[in-house]
Structures are given as C-alpha cells and as structure tokens.
Design a protein around this motif. Structure first.
Motif, PDB file in Angstrom:
ATOM      1  N   ALA A   1       0.890  -1.267  -0.206  1.00  0.00           N
ATOM      2  CA  ALA A   1       0.088  -0.148  -0.086  1.00  0.00           C
ATOM      3  C   ALA A   1       0.820   0.977  -0.002  1.00  0.00           C
ATOM      4  O   ALA A   1       0.595   2.327  -0.495  1.00  0.00           O
ATOM      5  CB  ALA A   1      -0.761  -0.052   1.239  1.00  0.00           C
ATOM      6  N   LEU A   2       2.069   1.050   0.678  1.00  0.00           N
ATOM      7  CA  LEU A   2       2.733   2.400   0.669  1.00  0.00           C
ATOM      8  C   LEU A   2       3.308   2.891  -0.573  1.00  0.00           C
ATOM      9  O   LEU A   2       3.525   3.934  -0.836  1.00  0.00           O
ATOM     10  CB  LEU A   2       4.158   1.951   1.781  1.00  0.00           C
ATOM     11  CG  LEU A   2       5.198   2.837   2.075  1.00  0.00           C
ATOM     12  CD1 LEU A   2       4.523   4.220   2.736  1.00  0.00           C
ATOM     13  CD2 LEU A   2       6.262   2.648   2.735  1.00  0.00           C
ATOM     14  N   SER A   3       3.750   1.764  -1.470  1.00  0.00           N
ATOM     15  CA  SER A   3       4.431   2.194  -2.708  1.00  0.00           C
ATOM     16  C   SER A   3       3.497   2.234  -3.773  1.00  0.00           C
ATOM     17  O   SER A   3       3.641   2.931  -4.817  1.00  0.00           O
ATOM     18  CB  SER A   3       5.558   0.989  -3.000  1.00  0.00           C
ATOM     19  OG  SER A   3       4.824  -0.175  -3.113  1.00  0.00           O
ATOM     20  N   ASN A   4       2.250   1.628  -3.687  1.00  0.00           N
ATOM     21  CA  ASN A   4       1.160   1.561  -4.757  1.00  0.00           C
ATOM     22  C   ASN A   4       0.412   2.667  -4.626  1.00  0.00           C
ATOM     23  O   ASN A   4      -0.295   3.176  -5.448  1.00  0.00           O
ATOM     24  CB  ASN A   4       0.283   0.253  -4.716  1.00  0.00           C
ATOM     25  CG  ASN A   4       1.337  -1.028  -5.058  1.00  0.00           C
ATOM     26  OD1 ASN A   4       2.159  -0.862  -5.702  1.00  0.00           O
ATOM     27  ND2 ASN A   4       0.762  -2.250  -4.726  1.00  0.00           N
ATOM     28  N   THR A   5       0.088   3.081  -3.371  1.00  0.00           N
ATOM     29  CA  THR A   5      -1.046   4.212  -3.192  1.00  0.00           C
ATOM     30  C   THR A   5      -0.589   5.388  -2.180  1.00  0.00           C
ATOM     31  O   THR A   5      -1.098   6.478  -2.695  1.00  0.00           O
ATOM     32  CB  THR A   5      -2.190   3.513  -2.526  1.00  0.00           C
ATOM     33  OG1 THR A   5      -2.789   2.136  -3.208  1.00  0.00           O
ATOM     34  CG2 THR A   5      -3.292   4.579  -2.353  1.00  0.00           C
ATOM     35  N   ILE A   6      -0.141   4.951  -1.006  1.00  0.00           N
ATOM     36  CA  ILE A   6       0.244   5.906  -0.185  1.00  0.00           C
ATOM     37  C   ILE A   6       1.223   7.255  -0.424  1.00  0.00           C
ATOM     38  O   ILE A   6       0.791   8.178  -0.765  1.00  0.00           O
ATOM     39  CB  ILE A   6       0.657   5.352   1.219  1.00  0.00           C
ATOM     40  CG1 ILE A   6      -0.522   4.691   1.965  1.00  0.00           C
ATOM     41  CG2 ILE A   6       1.099   6.562   2.173  1.00  0.00           C
ATOM     42  CD1 ILE A   6      -0.072   3.827   3.062  1.00  0.00           C
ATOM     43  N   LEU A   7       2.233   6.667  -0.854  1.00  0.00           N
ATOM     44  CA  LEU A   7       3.268   7.597  -1.317  1.00  0.00           C
ATOM     45  C   LEU A   7       3.012   8.493  -2.738  1.00  0.00           C
ATOM     46  O   LEU A   7       3.188   9.457  -2.884  1.00  0.00           O
ATOM     47  CB  LEU A   7       4.680   7.014  -1.618  1.00  0.00           C
ATOM     48  CG  LEU A   7       5.442   6.481  -0.219  1.00  0.00           C
ATOM     49  CD1 LEU A   7       6.733   6.153  -0.376  1.00  0.00           C
ATOM     50  CD2 LEU A   7       5.522   7.892   0.557  1.00  0.00           C
ATOM     51  N   PRO A   8       2.433   7.509  -3.736  1.00  0.00           N
ATOM     52  CA  PRO A   8       1.668   8.518  -4.821  1.00  0.00           C
ATOM     53  C   PRO A   8       0.848   9.456  -4.599  1.00  0.00           C
ATOM     54  O   PRO A   8       0.646  10.491  -5.341  1.00  0.00           O
ATOM     55  CB  PRO A   8       1.101   7.068  -5.759  1.00  0.00           C
ATOM     56  CG  PRO A   8       2.064   6.175  -5.446  1.00  0.00           C
ATOM     57  CD  PRO A   8       2.169   6.276  -4.005  1.00  0.00           C
ATOM     58  N   GLU A   9       0.036   9.161  -3.511  1.00  0.00           N
ATOM     59  CA  GLU A   9      -0.886  10.428  -2.867  1.00  0.00           C
ATOM     60  C   GLU A   9      -0.160  11.304  -2.224  1.00  0.00           C
ATOM     61  O   GLU A   9      -0.460  12.509  -2.662  1.00  0.00           O
ATOM     62  CB  GLU A   9      -1.698   9.611  -1.967  1.00  0.00           C
ATOM     63  CG  GLU A   9      -2.915  10.757  -1.443  1.00  0.00           C
ATOM     64  CD  GLU A   9      -4.020  11.085  -2.597  1.00  0.00           C
ATOM     65  OE1 GLU A   9      -4.446  12.140  -2.215  1.00  0.00           O
ATOM     66  OE2 GLU A   9      -4.081  10.400  -3.718  1.00  0.00           O
ATOM     67  N   VAL A  10       0.950  11.100  -1.534  1.00  0.00           N
ATOM     68  CA  VAL A  10       1.518  12.209  -0.853  1.00  0.00           C
ATOM     69  C   VAL A  10       2.340  13.110  -1.852  1.00  0.00           C
ATOM     70  O   VAL A  10       2.246  14.246  -1.621  1.00  0.00           O
ATOM     71  CB  VAL A  10       2.680  11.348  -0.097  1.00  0.00           C
ATOM     72  CG1 VAL A  10       3.641  12.455   0.678  1.00  0.00           C
ATOM     73  CG2 VAL A  10       1.994  10.657   1.133  1.00  0.00           C
ATOM     74  N   VAL A  11       2.836  12.371  -2.743  1.00  0.00           N
ATOM     75  CA  VAL A  11       3.878  13.448  -3.766  1.00  0.00           C
ATOM     76  C   VAL A  11       3.135  14.090  -4.870  1.00  0.00           C
ATOM     77  O   VAL A  11       3.573  15.010  -5.445  1.00  0.00           O
ATOM     78  CB  VAL A  11       4.936  12.587  -4.437  1.00  0.00           C
ATOM     79  CG1 VAL A  11       5.619  11.772  -3.593  1.00  0.00           C
ATOM     80  CG2 VAL A  11       3.926  11.428  -5.487  1.00  0.00           C
ATOM     81  N   LYS A  12       1.630  13.906  -4.651  1.00  0.00           N
ATOM     82  CA  LYS A  12       0.838  14.888  -5.615  1.00  0.00           C
ATOM     83  C   LYS A  12       1.086  16.342  -5.220  1.00  0.00           C
ATOM     84  O   LYS A  12       0.678  17.180  -6.127  1.00  0.00           O
ATOM     85  CB  LYS A  12      -0.513  14.622  -5.330  1.00  0.00           C
ATOM     86  CG  LYS A  12      -0.966  13.380  -6.121  1.00  0.00           C
ATOM     87  CD  LYS A  12      -2.444  12.828  -6.059  1.00  0.00           C
ATOM     88  CE  LYS A  12      -2.931  11.631  -6.724  1.00  0.00           C
ATOM     89  NZ  LYS A  12      -4.307  11.231  -6.530  1.00  0.00           N
ATOM     90  N   SER A  13       0.964  16.509  -3.878  1.00  0.00           N
ATOM     91  CA  SER A  13       1.442  17.949  -3.515  1.00  0.00           C
ATOM     92  C   SER A  13       2.725  18.339  -3.147  1.00  0.00           C
ATOM     93  O   SER A  13       3.157  19.174  -2.585  1.00  0.00           O
ATOM     94  CB  SER A  13       0.699  18.121  -2.170  1.00  0.00           C
ATOM     95  OG  SER A  13       1.218  17.314  -1.193  1.00  0.00           O
TER      96      SER A  13
END
Length: 282
Positions: free
Chosen positions: A94-106
């Motif tokens: 989840a960290l590599s697939n969803t969480i970090l991609p969401e974090v780096v949006k900003s």
C-alpha cells in the motif's frame, strides 16, 4: 563426610502490594498494562533487575527504578520485540502503490518525505520500508525520503543500529533481495549493508510521552503496529492524540491488523486502499 548441600535461593515472589507498585510504575513509564495474569512474567524481570541493581529488597528497587538510569533498564526489561522483515507486507505494498503516490501529488521532486516506524524494535520494520521502496517504488530517487525508527527500548535501538539479523528475521525476504542488501552469513547472522544501515535514523521515543513525540517532528506516513494492544483506554487516547499531532494534514497512519483507531478516537478518517486499510489525518 560429604559437604553439606549449598542452600537453595529463596523463590522470588511479589506480594500483592508490591505487584501493584511494580505494575503501576511500569504503566507510568511505558503506558503498558500488566496484571495478576502476567505475574510470572513480571516476577522474572523484576527479580533479574533487583539482583543486577544490588537493591536490598523490592520496594527499594522500585523507588530506584522510578527515575534515572534504572528506569531505562526496567523499560528495556519489559518491552516486547517480536518482529521480522516484511511483516504485514500488504501495508508495504500500500505504501508504494497508493500512499506515497498520493503524498507526492502535493510535492515537487527533491522535496522531503518523512516516514516514521514506531515502535521499530530491532529495526526490521524501518529497514523493510527502505528495501521495499528501493525495490518497488520507481520514484524513490526523485524525493528526499527520511525514514525514522523509534522505540522506548534502548537495547533494541542499539541492535537496530548495528544491523545484524538472524535467519528467523530474514525468513520472508526473497533470496534475491537478501543477496542484494545483506552481507554473506556469518555465525548464523547476516549484516545489512552499510548504505542501508545509514538510510534509517534511530531515536528513542515514548508514544505516551507527548514531549518525546513532538521532538520527532512531523511525518507524512506513520507505521505504529501492534503497540496499542498493550495499552489501556487512557494510554490509547494519549497515543492517538500524539499520533494525530505528529502527522502532516492528509498524512497516513498504519496500525496492526488487530487494531482499530475507530474504537479510540474520531480524529482520523478510515481509508480503504487496494492493499490495506489505513487511517488518515484530514
């Protein structure tokens, strides 16, 4: 004539009053709950510390352990360090697939992303995060990723910094990954390569001590797994408040599979991801 048998040591036993004093002290120092059902566990550890501190009796020892170096030694004696690499790896996915991609949006390339493993025990979890991201997140080199591992147990932190792990700790690590990130086995242990050891910063922290949590700064992701199960409701409430405060707005919190923040506080929002159920600070 044969020599008389040496006198056997008197079995160590805590009176109900001393057991209460001991458990209250441990609770004050750690937030962890122990009771009569853990008497044998408590007595073994208190007996060891009484002997090693040369205290004349239990009450003298407990007064000694209320503060200073002996408080740290008592905490170390009671912490549970059950961990291994790639534990609950669905959360790493989840960290590599969803969480970090969401974090780096900003974020912009090169910006700081902070990940906290608390409690980190002997280091398997934060090191697993570092290895997993190197193996599974294509943008790992595009951002300044800081991984911090914290624990209340200073012995565990020393072992984490040393970076030596036995076969049991490495059982779930794929052979290719083991060969890439660990030195050859020596005396049934393997050492993590220096570059990986240097990729994680280890600090002492106590989740129910607000000052020690504040000192860690703000994070985008926190993994706090299998700690809240040792707390009572009052300690869980303090821990939840501190976890909320240490997360950046929109930050993610990962708990153990048997833990639920929803039963503790309404501060967090439940997020059902493809790989895991996590919590977010709104």
């Amino acid at each position: 004539m044969s020599e008389p048998a040496a006198p056997q040591p008197k079995p160590f036993h805590l009176s109900p009053e001393d057991l209460e004093r001991a458990t209250q002290l441990i609770y004050r120092l750690t937030g962890m709950i122990f009771g009569e059902n853990k008497r044998y566990y408590i007595e073994r550890r208190i007996a060891d510390r009484v002997a090693k501190s040369n205290a004349p009796d239990v009450r003298t020892y407990l007064a000694l352990a209320a503060a200073g170096p002996e408080a740290e030694r008592l905490i170390n004696a009671f912490t549970v360090n059950e961990t291994y690499f790639y534990r609950e790896d669905h959360q790493l996915a989840a960290l590599s697939n969803t969480i970090l991609p969401e974090v780096v949006k900003s974020r912009r390339p090169g910006d700081l992303i902070r990940i906290w493993s608390m409690p980190c025990s002997t280091g398997e979890e934060p090191y697993s995060i570092a290895i997993w991201l190197l193996e599974n997140w294509p943008l790992v080199d595009a951002y300044n990723i800081e991984i911090v591992g914290s624990d209340i147990d200073t012995h565990a932190l020393a072992a984490a910094r040393a970076g030596y792990f036995n076969q049991r700790s490495l059982a779930k690590v794929p052979d290719r990954v083991r060969e890439a990130y660990f030195e050859p086995e020596h005396r049934h242990r393997r050492k993590l390569i220096d570059d990986l050891c240097e990729s994680v910063r280890f600090t002492a922290a106590n989740l129910v001590d607000t000052a020690s949590v504040v000192a860690q700064g703000k994070f985008d992701v926190v993994l706090c797994r299998n700690l809240l199960i040792y707390f009572d409701d009052a300690s869980r409430a303090i821990a939840a408040k501190n976890l909320y405060a240490c997360l950046n707005p929109g930050g993610f919190l990962c708990l153990g599979h048997s833990e639920s923040m929803a039963r503790i506080t309404e501060r967090f929002t439940l997020a059902r991801l493809d790989d895991a159920i996590v919590y977010r600070r709104p």
